[in-house]
Write an enzyme that holds these catalytic residues in place. Structure first.
Site, PDB file in Angstrom:
ATOM      1  N   TYR A  79       0.820  -1.218   0.000  1.00 36.20           N
ATOM      2  CA  TYR A  79       0.000   0.000   0.000  1.00 36.20           C
ATOM      3  C   TYR A  79       0.850   1.262   0.000  1.00 36.20           C
ATOM      4  CZ  TYR A  79      -4.034  -3.002   1.044  1.00 36.20           C
ATOM      5  OH  TYR A  79      -5.012  -3.959   1.002  1.00 36.20           O
TER       6      TYR A  79
ATOM      7  N   ASP B 254      -5.416  -6.884   5.603  1.00 37.00           N
ATOM      8  CA  ASP B 254      -6.600  -6.125   5.208  1.00 37.00           C
ATOM      9  C   ASP B 254      -7.689  -7.101   4.754  1.00 37.00           C
ATOM     10  OD1 ASP B 254      -8.286  -4.118   4.451  1.00 37.00           O
ATOM     11  OD2 ASP B 254      -7.124  -3.440   2.731  1.00 37.00           O
TER      12      ASP B 254
ATOM     13  N   ASP C  22     -11.081  -8.768   7.203  1.00 39.83           N
ATOM     14  CA  ASP C  22     -12.488  -8.624   6.811  1.00 39.83           C
ATOM     15  C   ASP C  22     -13.155  -9.990   6.651  1.00 39.83           C
ATOM     16  OD1 ASP C  22     -12.392  -5.912   6.869  1.00 39.83           O
ATOM     17  OD2 ASP C  22     -13.213  -5.614   4.854  1.00 39.83           O
TER      18      ASP C  22
END
Ligand code: NAD
Length: 370
Positions: A145, A252, A256
């Site tokens: 990222y 990430d 989730d």
């Protein structure tokens, strides 16, 4: 007696409603454990823009800097966000700014599914064992990222090429590995390190460094798992996991996926930790969900994610293990008594009592005791 300085930034949507209940619970803990919390509230998000023209007003940021930790609600309103430039919108201007300002490099997301809420889980009951209880530890400031170069370029007419770069240094992996192993020590003492060492250079280095750091924690069982298998195992046998240690992008995605197991965002707290000074770690604590505009202001929001964020704050920033456990126990007491906000209510459960934000908060506060 030490007074712990807490900046309470409720934000938008359901933020103020769930924050009110969380603060009540902290007041209950203060009384039960003879502790002292100085809780100062300040606007953030659209509340900050309305009060002081900025999603993160200067005074709010100054308060955070004076505090030992930040208890955060959530920010952003889909109806209003598009009315201002992207960089001024609450999630960027407040959330990302705070992450950067305080060097929050570790994200902790516990996922717990009590037996009583088995219906809320998308997995069949036989896959849930005695209840799911795992913690995803995600590196937050490195990897794909943020790695450079990061750009889209034109290669030839009509052909573009997008480049993202995955970069990790040894110290970055070491510090997140220490967070993972220390967290495992506070739990069932098992750590599963997630990587893609069969394909990525980053995966090979990750595995080497985590293995080396693991030698400092001989009481914690370490295993390594490829990320694709990790994603599959979360669905097949989530009860095998205690702590899952992940780099940024894998964390990430897997956090989730793991969150879906708990059935509702309203149950999921999270912690983002910065560096440790002395015996205290600066931390930012918030529910995993957003501002839930669809239910805001109606006494419908589940305050448990915000309340469990307080438990994480007491454990990870202040080292108050007993008080932290008392909050978690109080949440279990409320759930076991049948209280359910709409998001976790099962009309087929004869013991379930549909309740509101206030009532759930009051029941948890009443159940907090030594
Ligand atoms: P959301 O998490 O706000 O809502 C998704 C669904 O989950 C909704 O149906 C909502 O009612 C439900 N939900 C969430 N929290 C709940 C709770 N505590 N109790 C009961 N139900 C709950 O996600 P969204 O709708 O995509 O986003 C709404 C706004 O929140 C957007 O502006 C988004 O940018 C913002 N957001 C902020 C954060 C943050 O501040 N960290 C995180 C995610 C989204």
């Amino acid at each position: 007696m030490k007074t712990y300085q807490i900046a309470a930034l409720a934000g938008d949507g359901i933020g103020p409603e769930v924050m009110r209940e969380a603060i009540q619970v902290l007041r209950g803990v203060e009384k039960a454990f003879g502790l002292s919390f100085a809780i100062t509230e300040a606007p953030v998000g659209w509340a900050g823009i309305d009060a002081a023209g900025k999603a993160l007003p200067d005074e709010t940021l100054a308060l955070c800097k004076r505090s030992d930790s930040i208890l955060f609600g959530s920010v952003g309103l889909p109806d209003r966000d598009p009315t201002i430039p992207k960089e001024e919108r609450p999630e960027r201007a407040a959330l990302l700014r705070i992450r950067k300002e305080f060097g929050l490099f570790a994200n902790l997301r516990p996922v717990q599914l009590p037996k009583a809420l088995a219906h809320a889980c998308p997995l069949r009951p036989e896959r849930q064992g005695d209840g799911i209880d795992l913690l995803v530890v995600r590196e937050l400031t490195g990897g794909m990222y943020f790695g450079q170069p990061k750009k889209t370029e034109t290669v030839s007419e009509g052909v573009q090429r997008a480049i993202d770069t995955m970069v990790y240094t040894t110290p970055e992996i070491e510090r997140i590995a220490h967070v993972g192993f220390k967290a495992a020590r506070l739990r069932r003492k098992k750590l599963t390190s997630i990587d893609k060492a069969n394909v990525l250079e980053n995966g090979i280095l990750w595995r080497e460094v985590v293995t080396r750091v693991g030698k400092e924690y001989p009481d914690v069982t370490l295993e390594h798992m490829f990320v694709d298998n990790g994603a599959m195992q979360l669905m097949l046998k989530p009860t095998q996991f205690d702590v899952m240690l992940c780099e940024n992008m894998f964390g990430d995605i897997l956090s989730d996926e793991a969150a879906a197991l708990a059935g509702s965002l309203g149950m999921l707290p999270s912690a983002s930790l910065g560096v440790t000074a002395g015996d205290q770690t600066f931390g930012f604590y918030e529910p995993a969900g957003g501002t839930a505009p669809d239910i805001a202001g109606k006494n419908l929001a589940n305050p448990i994610a915000q309340i469990l964020s307080c438990a994480l704050m007491l454990r990870f920033s202040f080292g108050l293990k007993d008080a932290s456990a008392a909050i978690e126990r109080a949440v279990s007491v409320a759930i076991d008594s049948g209280l359910r906000t709409g998001d976790i209510y099962n009309p087929l459960d004869p013991k379930a009592i549909k309740t509101g934000t206030r009532e759930m908060g009051a029941a948890i506060t009443a159940a907090v005791r030594r």
